[in-house]
Motif scaffolding. Sequence first.
Motif, PDB file in Angstrom:
ATOM      1  N   LEU A 178      22.445  37.660  35.638  1.00 35.03           N
ATOM      2  CA  LEU A 178      22.387  37.608  37.091  1.00 35.03           C
ATOM      3  C   LEU A 178      23.771  37.206  37.606  1.00 35.03           C
ATOM      4  CD1 LEU A 178      20.565  37.713  39.651  1.00 35.03           C
ATOM      5  CD2 LEU A 178      20.213  35.246  39.335  1.00 35.03           C
ATOM      6  N   MET A 179      24.324  38.023  38.507  1.00 34.98           N
ATOM      7  CA  MET A 179      25.652  37.720  39.037  1.00 34.98           C
ATOM      8  C   MET A 179      25.787  38.285  40.443  1.00 34.98           C
ATOM      9  SD  MET A 179      28.082  40.483  36.961  1.00 34.98           S
ATOM     10  CE  MET A 179      27.471  39.990  35.339  1.00 34.98           C
ATOM     11  N   PRO A 180      26.711  37.756  41.233  1.00 34.40           N
ATOM     12  CA  PRO A 180      26.967  38.365  42.540  1.00 34.40           C
ATOM     13  C   PRO A 180      27.458  39.798  42.374  1.00 34.40           C
ATOM     14  CG  PRO A 180      27.994  36.196  42.367  1.00 34.40           C
ATOM     15  CD  PRO A 180      27.534  36.567  40.987  1.00 34.40           C
ATOM     16  N   LEU A 181      27.166  40.635  43.340  1.00 28.61           N
ATOM     17  CA  LEU A 181      27.649  42.009  43.302  1.00 28.61           C
ATOM     18  C   LEU A 181      29.173  42.029  43.188  1.00 28.61           C
ATOM     19  CD1 LEU A 181      27.100  45.048  43.522  1.00 28.61           C
ATOM     20  CD2 LEU A 181      27.194  44.798  46.025  1.00 28.61           C
ATOM     21  N   SER A 182      29.843  41.086  43.830  1.00 25.09           N
ATOM     22  CA  SER A 182      31.305  41.022  43.753  1.00 25.09           C
ATOM     23  C   SER A 182      31.784  40.797  42.317  1.00 25.09           C
ATOM     24  CB  SER A 182      31.837  39.904  44.653  1.00 25.09           C
ATOM     25  OG  SER A 182      31.315  38.646  44.253  1.00 25.09           O
ATOM     26  N   SER A 183      31.013  40.059  41.540  1.00 31.44           N
ATOM     27  CA  SER A 183      31.390  39.825  40.144  1.00 31.44           C
ATOM     28  C   SER A 183      31.199  41.079  39.312  1.00 31.44           C
ATOM     29  CB  SER A 183      30.574  38.672  39.559  1.00 31.44           C
ATOM     30  OG  SER A 183      30.921  37.451  40.179  1.00 31.44           O
ATOM     31  N   TYR A 184      30.148  41.827  39.594  1.00 34.19           N
ATOM     32  CA  TYR A 184      29.978  43.116  38.916  1.00 34.19           C
ATOM     33  C   TYR A 184      31.168  44.021  39.213  1.00 34.19           C
ATOM     34  CZ  TYR A 184      28.689  47.989  38.418  1.00 34.19           C
ATOM     35  OH  TYR A 184      28.711  49.338  38.113  1.00 34.19           O
ATOM     36  N   MET A 185      31.578  44.089  40.476  1.00 37.57           N
ATOM     37  CA  MET A 185      32.718  44.917  40.844  1.00 37.57           C
ATOM     38  C   MET A 185      33.983  44.416  40.145  1.00 37.57           C
ATOM     39  SD  MET A 185      31.444  47.239  42.753  1.00 37.57           S
ATOM     40  CE  MET A 185      33.041  47.987  43.103  1.00 37.57           C
ATOM     41  N   GLY A 186      34.171  43.104  40.106  1.00 36.07           N
ATOM     42  CA  GLY A 186      35.340  42.535  39.438  1.00 36.07           C
ATOM     43  C   GLY A 186      35.346  42.825  37.956  1.00 36.07           C
ATOM     44  N   LEU A 187      34.161  42.826  37.348  1.00 36.54           N
ATOM     45  CA  LEU A 187      34.044  43.130  35.922  1.00 36.54           C
ATOM     46  C   LEU A 187      34.513  44.550  35.647  1.00 36.54           C
ATOM     47  CD1 LEU A 187      33.093  42.583  33.034  1.00 36.54           C
ATOM     48  CD2 LEU A 187      30.753  43.076  33.789  1.00 36.54           C
ATOM     49  N   VAL A 188      34.016  45.512  36.424  1.00 38.47           N
ATOM     50  CA  VAL A 188      34.436  46.904  36.227  1.00 38.47           C
ATOM     51  C   VAL A 188      35.931  47.053  36.493  1.00 38.47           C
ATOM     52  CG1 VAL A 188      34.108  49.300  36.956  1.00 38.47           C
ATOM     53  CG2 VAL A 188      32.134  47.769  36.786  1.00 38.47           C
ATOM     54  N   GLU A 189      36.430  46.355  37.498  1.00 38.03           N
ATOM     55  CA  GLU A 189      37.847  46.447  37.836  1.00 38.03           C
ATOM     56  C   GLU A 189      38.742  45.840  36.756  1.00 38.03           C
ATOM     57  OE1 GLU A 189      38.147  44.587  41.619  1.00 38.03           O
ATOM     58  OE2 GLU A 189      36.994  46.142  42.652  1.00 38.03           O
ATOM     59  N   SER A 190      38.182  45.004  35.893  1.00 36.82           N
ATOM     60  CA  SER A 190      38.981  44.407  34.823  1.00 36.82           C
ATOM     61  C   SER A 190      39.142  45.352  33.636  1.00 36.82           C
ATOM     62  CB  SER A 190      38.342  43.092  34.343  1.00 36.82           C
ATOM     63  OG  SER A 190      37.194  43.334  33.537  1.00 36.82           O
ATOM     64  N   PHE A 191      38.365  46.430  33.592  1.00 40.86           N
ATOM     65  CA  PHE A 191      38.446  47.362  32.468  1.00 40.86           C
ATOM     66  C   PHE A 191      39.754  48.149  32.505  1.00 40.86           C
ATOM     67  CE2 PHE A 191      33.687  47.073  32.352  1.00 40.86           C
ATOM     68  CZ  PHE A 191      33.614  46.550  31.071  1.00 40.86           C
ATOM     69  N   SER A 192      40.171  48.582  31.352  1.00 39.43           N
ATOM     70  CA  SER A 192      41.461  49.262  31.227  1.00 39.43           C
ATOM     71  C   SER A 192      41.505  50.552  32.035  1.00 39.43           C
ATOM     72  CB  SER A 192      41.762  49.565  29.756  1.00 39.43           C
ATOM     73  OG  SER A 192      40.761  50.395  29.181  1.00 39.43           O
ATOM     74  N   CYS A 193      40.385  51.264  32.168  1.00 43.26           N
ATOM     75  CA  CYS A 193      40.400  52.526  32.912  1.00 43.26           C
ATOM     76  C   CYS A 193      40.663  52.280  34.394  1.00 43.26           C
ATOM     77  CB  CYS A 193      39.104  53.303  32.703  1.00 43.26           C
ATOM     78  SG  CYS A 193      37.595  52.341  32.956  1.00 43.26           S
ATOM     79  N   TYR A 194      40.048  51.244  34.967  1.00 44.39           N
ATOM     80  CA  TYR A 194      40.330  50.928  36.366  1.00 44.39           C
ATOM     81  C   TYR A 194      41.760  50.431  36.519  1.00 44.39           C
ATOM     82  CZ  TYR A 194      40.084  49.069  41.076  1.00 44.39           C
ATOM     83  OH  TYR A 194      40.339  48.827  42.401  1.00 44.39           O
ATOM     84  N   GLN A 195      42.217  49.622  35.583  1.00 43.74           N
ATOM     85  CA  GLN A 195      43.579  49.102  35.652  1.00 43.74           C
ATOM     86  C   GLN A 195      44.602  50.230  35.552  1.00 43.74           C
ATOM     87  OE1 GLN A 195      44.713  45.833  36.151  1.00 43.74           O
ATOM     88  NE2 GLN A 195      42.586  45.490  36.753  1.00 43.74           N
ATOM     89  N   ALA A 196      44.282  51.267  34.767  1.00 44.27           N
ATOM     90  CA  ALA A 196      45.180  52.421  34.669  1.00 44.27           C
ATOM     91  C   ALA A 196      45.254  53.156  36.006  1.00 44.27           C
ATOM     92  CB  ALA A 196      44.706  53.363  33.567  1.00 44.27           C
ATOM     93  N   LEU A 197      44.101  53.332  36.668  1.00 43.03           N
ATOM     94  CA  LEU A 197      44.083  53.953  37.985  1.00 43.03           C
ATOM     95  C   LEU A 197      44.835  53.089  38.989  1.00 43.03           C
ATOM     96  CD1 LEU A 197      43.166  55.934  40.175  1.00 43.03           C
ATOM     97  CD2 LEU A 197      40.949  54.736  40.219  1.00 43.03           C
ATOM     98  N   LEU A 198      44.635  51.783  38.919  1.00 47.93           N
ATOM     99  CA  LEU A 198      45.293  50.851  39.835  1.00 47.93           C
ATOM    100  C   LEU A 198      46.809  50.941  39.703  1.00 47.93           C
ATOM    101  CD1 LEU A 198      44.830  48.525  41.893  1.00 47.93           C
ATOM    102  CD2 LEU A 198      44.903  46.958  39.933  1.00 47.93           C
ATOM    103  N   LYS A 199      47.273  51.061  38.470  1.00 46.49           N
ATOM    104  CA  LYS A 199      48.712  51.165  38.233  1.00 46.49           C
ATOM    105  C   LYS A 199      49.260  52.490  38.754  1.00 46.49           C
ATOM    106  CE  LYS A 199      52.151  50.765  34.544  1.00 46.49           C
ATOM    107  NZ  LYS A 199      52.363  50.526  33.076  1.00 46.49           N
ATOM    108  N   GLN A 200      48.485  53.563  38.567  1.00 45.90           N
ATOM    109  CA  GLN A 200      48.936  54.900  38.967  1.00 45.90           C
ATOM    110  C   GLN A 200      48.865  55.115  40.478  1.00 45.90           C
ATOM    111  OE1 GLN A 200      47.436  58.278  36.656  1.00 45.90           O
ATOM    112  NE2 GLN A 200      47.036  59.376  38.562  1.00 45.90           N
ATOM    113  N   ASP A 201      47.772  54.638  41.087  1.00 44.72           N
ATOM    114  CA  ASP A 201      47.548  54.896  42.514  1.00 44.72           C
ATOM    115  C   ASP A 201      46.751  53.737  43.107  1.00 44.72           C
ATOM    116  OD1 ASP A 201      46.917  55.854  45.044  1.00 44.72           O
ATOM    117  OD2 ASP A 201      46.529  57.890  44.365  1.00 44.72           O
TER     118      ASP A 201
END
Length: 275
Positions: A207-230
């Motif tokens: 059980l976690m806040p929705l914001s924590s779920y979003m933060g978890l996905v954003e910590s993954f390398s695929c999101y970080q790669a997108l973040l770096k690119q755009d």
Amino acid sequence: MTHRLYEGKAHAATYWKYRISPSDHLMQQVLDFLQKQGGEFELAVDVGCGSGQGTLLLAKHFASVVGTDVSPAQLELALQHAHKPNITYSRQCVAEELPFTDSSVDLVTAMSAFHWFDRPRFLQEVHRVLKPRGCLALLNYTLNMELSSSDGCSDALNHICREFYAALRPFRSPLLGQSSIEMYREAFELIPYPEKEWHGCVLNTQLMPLSSYMGLVESFSCYQALLKQDPQRAHKLSQDICQRLMSVMKVSSAETEVMVDVKYFYLLACKPEEA
């Protein structure tokens, strides 16, 4: 050689805040395996420890626990939360060159890190440092987490989640192949120890806040790669997904809690008495 990621201070802080740890039940499976094999509980080494969430779990059960990582930023953050006297995070090193003597370690773990290592070299190094009857535990979880809600909107939530994961898939590191689980299966087959176990899907619901779920996905390398690119595209994708999830849940705050089903897989192996 270990593929270096998660080394910036900002990402390390995100990692500590949002990354999840194996459940107590899952960790108990590791400990039970070690005990069943006749292993000791003197020294555990957590390789690729990141900001130390898994290392803290091991500290409850071993006389001494050492966390190693290539990232000074991750180790610095781990040290800030190491309030147990039996934890050490002073070993900055690559996974394939561990600073331990031969046959000196009771348990080696890698929690959501093994896929970034030079896997054959790491397994050779594990064999070197493990005591006879010492054990290796490699744990990871899949990206395709699912959300569940008591108001019957789970299907709609997970449809949005699948769109999120699909949007991130093109940014997945080629080092991971199509599925990291296959890497772990391959490693399991390559480990020559007769005493070993493969566990393909263990559900861990948190059980976690929705914001924590979003933060978890954003910590993954695929999101970080997108973040770096755009960065703009990455932030817009995350904001849109969060807004859509909130709309389905009929809530106005991302701090609303949601059940997140995380699918773990792991392997356990014991170095023979005569190896």
